[in-house]
Motif scaffolding. Structure first.
Motif, PDB file in Angstrom:
ATOM      1  N   LYS A   1     -13.127  -5.878   6.703  1.00  0.00           N
ATOM      2  CA  LYS A   1     -14.591  -6.211   7.096  1.00  0.00           C
ATOM      3  C   LYS A   1     -14.550  -7.334   8.102  1.00  0.00           C
ATOM      4  O   LYS A   1     -15.237  -7.427   9.097  1.00  0.00           O
ATOM      5  CB  LYS A   1     -15.462  -6.366   5.918  1.00  0.00           C
ATOM      6  N   ASP A   2     -13.772  -8.340   7.701  1.00  0.00           N
ATOM      7  CA  ASP A   2     -13.804  -9.442   8.728  1.00  0.00           C
ATOM      8  C   ASP A   2     -12.952  -9.130  10.126  1.00  0.00           C
ATOM      9  O   ASP A   2     -13.778  -9.431  11.277  1.00  0.00           O
ATOM     10  CB  ASP A   2     -12.548 -10.507   8.014  1.00  0.00           C
ATOM     11  N   ALA A   3     -12.241  -8.256  10.138  1.00  0.00           N
ATOM     12  CA  ALA A   3     -11.485  -7.893  11.396  1.00  0.00           C
ATOM     13  C   ALA A   3     -12.574  -6.666  12.071  1.00  0.00           C
ATOM     14  O   ALA A   3     -12.725  -7.035  13.397  1.00  0.00           O
ATOM     15  CB  ALA A   3     -10.389  -6.997  11.238  1.00  0.00           C
TER      16      ALA A   3
ATOM     17  N   GLU B   1      -9.336  -7.498  -1.714  1.00  0.00           N
ATOM     18  CA  GLU B   1      -8.931  -8.459  -0.733  1.00  0.00           C
ATOM     19  C   GLU B   1      -8.532  -7.833   0.699  1.00  0.00           C
ATOM     20  O   GLU B   1      -8.970  -8.233   1.486  1.00  0.00           O
ATOM     21  CB  GLU B   1      -7.672  -9.239  -1.108  1.00  0.00           C
ATOM     22  N   ARG B   2      -8.001  -6.452   0.534  1.00  0.00           N
ATOM     23  CA  ARG B   2      -7.828  -5.851   1.760  1.00  0.00           C
ATOM     24  C   ARG B   2      -9.171  -5.094   2.379  1.00  0.00           C
ATOM     25  O   ARG B   2      -9.347  -5.296   3.396  1.00  0.00           O
ATOM     26  CB  ARG B   2      -7.337  -4.479   1.462  1.00  0.00           C
TER      27      ARG B   2
ATOM     28  N   ILE C   1       0.757  -1.099   0.195  1.00  0.00           N
ATOM     29  CA  ILE C   1       0.109  -0.007  -0.185  1.00  0.00           C
ATOM     30  C   ILE C   1       0.761   1.222  -0.154  1.00  0.00           C
ATOM     31  O   ILE C   1       0.626   2.152  -0.683  1.00  0.00           O
ATOM     32  CB  ILE C   1      -1.107  -0.071   1.149  1.00  0.00           C
ATOM     33  N   ILE C   2       1.905   1.147   0.873  1.00  0.00           N
ATOM     34  CA  ILE C   2       2.771   2.611   0.927  1.00  0.00           C
ATOM     35  C   ILE C   2       3.170   2.645  -0.239  1.00  0.00           C
ATOM     36  O   ILE C   2       3.446   3.880  -0.816  1.00  0.00           O
ATOM     37  CB  ILE C   2       3.796   2.431   2.093  1.00  0.00           C
TER      38      ILE C   2
ATOM     39  N   ILE D   1      -3.702  -3.928  -9.086  1.00  0.00           N
ATOM     40  CA  ILE D   1      -3.819  -3.319  -7.643  1.00  0.00           C
ATOM     41  C   ILE D   1      -5.465  -3.136  -7.308  1.00  0.00           C
ATOM     42  O   ILE D   1      -5.879  -3.589  -6.331  1.00  0.00           O
ATOM     43  CB  ILE D   1      -3.062  -2.342  -7.267  1.00  0.00           C
ATOM     44  N   ILE D   2      -5.849  -2.494  -8.359  1.00  0.00           N
ATOM     45  CA  ILE D   2      -7.482  -2.275  -8.066  1.00  0.00           C
ATOM     46  C   ILE D   2      -8.272  -3.479  -7.972  1.00  0.00           C
ATOM     47  O   ILE D   2      -9.161  -3.555  -7.375  1.00  0.00           O
ATOM     48  CB  ILE D   2      -7.733  -0.968  -9.054  1.00  0.00           C
ATOM     49  N   GLN D   3      -7.931  -4.168  -8.947  1.00  0.00           N
ATOM     50  CA  GLN D   3      -8.785  -5.411  -9.314  1.00  0.00           C
ATOM     51  C   GLN D   3      -8.610  -6.355  -8.346  1.00  0.00           C
ATOM     52  O   GLN D   3      -9.498  -7.123  -7.813  1.00  0.00           O
ATOM     53  CB  GLN D   3      -8.426  -5.657 -10.731  1.00  0.00           C
ATOM     54  N   ASP D   4      -7.330  -6.607  -7.997  1.00  0.00           N
ATOM     55  CA  ASP D   4      -6.987  -7.684  -6.980  1.00  0.00           C
ATOM     56  C   ASP D   4      -6.869  -7.385  -5.752  1.00  0.00           C
ATOM     57  O   ASP D   4      -7.252  -8.143  -4.610  1.00  0.00           O
ATOM     58  CB  ASP D   4      -5.845  -8.612  -7.618  1.00  0.00           C
ATOM     59  N   ASP D   5      -5.823  -6.457  -5.180  1.00  0.00           N
ATOM     60  CA  ASP D   5      -5.381  -6.362  -3.956  1.00  0.00           C
ATOM     61  C   ASP D   5      -6.400  -5.370  -3.126  1.00  0.00           C
ATOM     62  O   ASP D   5      -6.523  -5.912  -2.093  1.00  0.00           O
ATOM     63  CB  ASP D   5      -4.243  -5.510  -3.947  1.00  0.00           C
TER      64      ASP D   5
END
Length: 59
Positions: free
Chosen positions: A37-39, A31-32, A2-3, A24-28
């Motif tokens: 949301k899970d956290a 997932e983030r 991300i950084i 990054i937009i489609q995959d990463d």
């Protein structure tokens, strides 16, 4: 990931590789979002014992 991505976008280091950005937009990012949301759900189920109804108790 991300950084360095942020630095390349903000400062334009070596130009922007559109294929990398698309990946990054489609995959990463999705997932983030799922991980965050899970956290968030886990925190809602087991909040910090110092908090009462989502707030610190009055001193």
């Amino acid at each position: 990931m991300i950084i360095p991505t942020r630095n390349r976008l903000i400062h334009g280091y070596l130009g922007i590789d559109h294929d990398t950005l698309r990946s990054i937009i489609q995959d990463d990012i999705p997932e983030r979002v799922r991980v965050l949301k899970d956290a968030n759900q886990r925190l809602k189920r087991a909040p910090c014992p110092r908090y009462v109804n989502g707030r610190l108790p009055e001193s």
